[in-house]
Scaffold this motif. Sequence first.
Motif, short mmCIF file in Angstrom:
data_model
loop_
_atom_site.label_atom_id
_atom_site.label_comp_id
_atom_site.label_asym_id
_atom_site.label_seq_id
_atom_site.Cartn_x
_atom_site.Cartn_y
_atom_site.Cartn_z
N GLN A 24 0.72 -1.11 0.10
CA GLN A 24 0.05 0.07 0.01
C GLN A 24 0.88 1.31 0.02
O GLN A 24 0.65 2.24 -0.64
CB GLN A 24 -0.90 -0.07 1.22
CG GLN A 24 -1.67 1.02 1.16
CD GLN A 24 -2.64 1.19 2.66
OE1 GLN A 24 -2.34 0.89 3.66
NE2 GLN A 24 -3.93 1.47 2.28
N HIS A 77 -5.91 -2.39 -4.46
CA HIS A 77 -6.04 -3.10 -3.01
C HIS A 77 -5.00 -4.28 -2.91
O HIS A 77 -4.54 -4.71 -4.10
CB HIS A 77 -7.40 -3.72 -2.81
CG HIS A 77 -7.93 -4.99 -3.48
ND1 HIS A 77 -8.93 -4.88 -4.44
CD2 HIS A 77 -7.22 -6.29 -3.80
CE1 HIS A 77 -9.28 -6.20 -5.06
NE2 HIS A 77 -7.82 -6.78 -4.65
N PHE A 122 -5.76 3.09 -2.37
CA PHE A 122 -5.21 1.84 -2.30
C PHE A 122 -5.61 1.17 -1.06
O PHE A 122 -5.10 1.90 -0.15
CB PHE A 122 -3.79 1.55 -2.72
CG PHE A 122 -3.24 0.49 -3.07
CD1 PHE A 122 -2.91 0.06 -4.42
CD2 PHE A 122 -2.82 -0.37 -2.00
CE1 PHE A 122 -2.60 -1.33 -4.53
CE2 PHE A 122 -2.52 -1.84 -2.19
CZ PHE A 122 -2.41 -2.17 -3.52
N THR A 123 -6.22 0.35 -0.98
CA THR A 123 -6.55 -0.39 0.61
C THR A 123 -6.00 -1.71 0.70
O THR A 123 -5.79 -2.35 -0.19
CB THR A 123 -8.12 -0.37 0.46
OG1 THR A 123 -8.66 -1.13 -0.71
CG2 THR A 123 -9.03 0.98 0.34
N THR A 124 -6.19 -2.04 1.73
CA THR A 124 -6.00 -3.40 2.41
C THR A 124 -7.04 -4.01 2.98
O THR A 124 -8.01 -3.30 3.42
CB THR A 124 -4.58 -3.30 3.10
OG1 THR A 124 -4.85 -2.73 4.32
CG2 THR A 124 -3.22 -2.66 2.70
#
Length: 94
Positions: A24, A35, A91-93
């Motif tokens: 990320q 992601h 941008f995600t996790t």
Amino acid sequence: MSSLCVKARISGKVQGVWYRRSTQQKAVSLGVTGHAINLEDGSVEVLMYGGAMQVDALSQWLWQGSEDAQVAKVELEPVNHDASKPLPDAFTTG
């Protein structure tokens, strides 16, 4: 500027070693959205949207990952984005 959408599947020691968070951070620094998520089989999926050069740079970086990661394999697959759906704006996790 041409943009790409690429899905990567990363295998090896990539869960529990800060891999998603490092990915990320790298993606944000490159301006890539998408992601990084853990998969049940112990691998990580990374979905990358962005400029061709930025996505390529992140794709190459996936082989390195976080300090404690031990990447065995990175499989890349181009994705055709459904134009009726919005692109991710971060941008995600997960």
